[in-house]
Design a protein around this motif. Sequence first.
Motif, mmCIF file in Angstrom:
data_model
loop_
_atom_site.group_PDB
_atom_site.id
_atom_site.type_symbol
_atom_site.label_atom_id
_atom_site.label_comp_id
_atom_site.label_asym_id
_atom_site.label_seq_id
_atom_site.Cartn_x
_atom_site.Cartn_y
_atom_site.Cartn_z
ATOM 1 N N ASP A 195 0.774 -1.307 0.081
ATOM 2 C CA ASP A 195 0.011 0.009 0.030
ATOM 3 C C ASP A 195 0.870 1.380 -0.153
ATOM 4 O O ASP A 195 1.990 1.196 0.520
ATOM 5 C CB ASP A 195 -0.827 0.014 1.248
ATOM 6 N N GLY A 196 0.429 2.374 -0.860
ATOM 7 C CA GLY A 196 0.972 3.451 -0.494
ATOM 8 C C GLY A 196 2.306 3.440 -1.735
ATOM 9 O O GLY A 196 2.569 4.971 -2.005
ATOM 10 N N ARG A 197 2.141 2.753 -2.641
ATOM 11 C CA ARG A 197 3.482 2.826 -3.482
ATOM 12 C C ARG A 197 2.600 3.421 -4.870
ATOM 13 O O ARG A 197 1.387 2.931 -5.031
ATOM 14 C CB ARG A 197 3.835 1.167 -3.920
ATOM 15 N N ASP A 198 3.349 3.837 -5.547
ATOM 16 C CA ASP A 198 2.887 4.193 -6.994
ATOM 17 C C ASP A 198 2.825 3.207 -7.964
ATOM 18 O O ASP A 198 3.833 3.045 -8.846
ATOM 19 C CB ASP A 198 3.573 5.702 -7.392
ATOM 20 N N ILE A 199 1.918 2.484 -7.904
ATOM 21 C CA ILE A 199 1.873 1.113 -8.613
ATOM 22 C C ILE A 199 0.852 1.333 -10.257
ATOM 23 O O ILE A 199 0.057 2.425 -10.234
ATOM 24 C CB ILE A 199 1.198 -0.079 -8.045
#
Length: 272
Positions: free
Chosen positions: A202-206
């Motif tokens: 979570d929180g990653r720029d995916i």
Amino acid sequence: MTKIVLTFLAAFLCTLATARAAMTDWVEVHGGAVRLISEGPLQDGHYRAGLEFLMEPGWHTYWRYAGEAGIPPQISVTSSQNVADLDILYPVPERYNDGFSESIVYHDGIVLPFLITPVSAADPARLEIEVFFGICKDICVPGEASLSLDFRPGEQNDKLSGKLVQRDLAAVPGSGPADGLEFRSVSFDGADYIMIEAQAADGRDIDLFAAGPEGSYIGLPKLVSHADGIALWRLSTKGLTTTSEDEQLRLVLTADGSGIEKLERIMPEWLK
């Protein structure tokens, strides 16, 4: 073309400091320029080279599949000497929305790494290619170039070209789980969509990109949810097709500039 001028200057200064492997002159197009560069000597059975795109601010070119609009690079070998195989690699791209359509692009500057395998490792090699591609800002224009490079087994390393090739070679998606990314499942909903589930913190720029066999015209995957480290996308099967040589759907999962790739066999029931 400030960036192009600075790149010319950097290349010139580099030649004063160290022996330089071959690189072509820039071929300028509206909004940018393109050239071939080589890292230098034969390494692990192949030459490492690349097709370098340099774009003016605000301009972009395209990934191996352009998405809903655009022209991807079309690279054809017109002639070669002592070349057994040319493997063209594609670094992690970006999603671009112009308000009307979504595309898969590269901004600023990018090198598409080439791995060139010679027939005979002891002899020089030569590669000649034709390149046709799209480059866009407020308008989209075609770009084209004819480029050729010579390769020698004992060539000295080129520091400038080497850094550029290595930078974008490191951004080419790998084939297995890496950097906290992993594909978990690919399934069909029985109607209109392929569902892709992946692990990503979570929180990653995916993001997720997809390319079908030649002749496919598919949209971009849509993110359905991302919670508790699991992301789910759906991809419309509209426009998906296969060929007699290719029945693979190419999926590229990215996060913060790195990525992994998965090839998934296209099932007959996916096709309309």
